[in-house]
Design an enzyme around this catalytic site. Sequence first.
Site, PDB file in Angstrom:
ATOM      1  N   ALA A   1       0.826  -1.203   0.000  1.00  2.32           N
ATOM      2  CA  ALA A   1       0.000   0.000   0.000  1.00  2.32           C
ATOM      3  C   ALA A   1       0.868   1.263   0.000  1.00  2.32           C
ATOM      4  O   ALA A   1       1.803   1.369  -0.784  1.00  2.32           O
ATOM      5  CB  ALA A   1      -0.983  -0.026   1.167  1.00  2.32           C
ATOM      6  N   CYS A   2       0.579   2.194   0.890  1.00  5.35           N
ATOM      7  CA  CYS A   2       1.260   3.491   0.880  1.00  5.35           C
ATOM      8  C   CYS A   2       2.751   3.398   1.219  1.00  5.35           C
ATOM      9  O   CYS A   2       3.501   4.338   0.971  1.00  5.35           O
ATOM     10  CB  CYS A   2       0.578   4.451   1.854  1.00  5.35           C
ATOM     11  SG  CYS A   2      -1.114   4.856   1.390  1.00  5.35           S
TER      12      CYS A   2
END
Length: 373
Positions: free
Chosen positions: A156-157
């Site tokens: 993800a991030c």
Amino acid sequence: MTASPVISATGLFTPPESISNEELVESFNAYVALHNARNAEAIAAGEVEPLTESSTGFIEKASGIKSRHVMAKAPVLDPEIMAPRWDERGDDELSIMAEIGVKAAKQALERAGRKPEDVDAVLCAASNMQRAYPAMAIEIQDALGIEGFAFDMNVACSSATFGIQTAADYIRAGNAKSVLVVSPEITSGHLNWRDRDSHFIFGDVATAVLVEAKDIAPEGHWDILGTKLKTVFSNNIRNNAGFLNRAHPETRDAPDKLFVQEGRKVFKEVVPMVSAMILEEADRLGVDPKSLRRLWLHQANAGMNRLIAHKVLGHEASEDESPTVLDTYANTSSAGSIIAFHKHSEDLGAGDTALICSFGAGYSVGSVFIRKT
């Protein structure tokens, strides 16, 4: 003898189209008006909740975002569509995600004075992949003309910083001398542009980081002093899209198949976790956190970054100490901290110690302590 990993160069591709908060709010409020008009009877009967308008003031107070770049502006702003649209490409054509990744990668190679044949591996580290296989990284590798190996990774991030540590580990182990970490983030595709609480959050971009062995690195590179990764499971940021959605077609297009988050919970839980990890890693490396010349933090929320920077530096950080690109790029997932580093690092001098740090869904946190040579 263990090789020392460094960051030799970065690359950035920014889509030419941008959406201001004013444009976004006008579009969203037009959708609200349409929805409420079309459901007037059900709303009056109490069967459907009326939608509430958005505002530029609400967006800037909640996030600090003023605009965002996107790959397809017109359909996103169309109240009848509110999603990206472009022609589907054939299997013999370069995919759109690989295309923007290649553009960022070429810039990184050019800035480092490298040719494709100098690179040993490509990691595509991003929060969303266009498809399951073949890997986006292998398509990028092929388009660049790089030998060796390539694979995708998704945290993800935090994907880019996890990718940097993975690349650094290959360097340390002697399995590669030069590794490209590419993060093409077309986040407009996973954003629910019709959700008032999140319709403003994301933007599209691609970044690339060239991680190499110090003995071949160009002048002015950044020594990687240390990296640290951490994950803690949480449902507070979630996206349930996946190939198994076809097993329950009745909910295949439900809102949870796009980005969903419990923003307040994320803020409360992630800030102390990130701050503590940075301070612990700084202590392990023998780095005084107050001496850090600059923090390139994940670009998701201005308030989160202010608090984290304050805990790390011991005082309210200036724009020079913790620069932001959130205002014009919005949240670009794993690419955010790399954009900040790319745009706000050339003024630092030899010996300056700094930090790249990303955090987000998972939860996941990745930190990279670096020093300018």
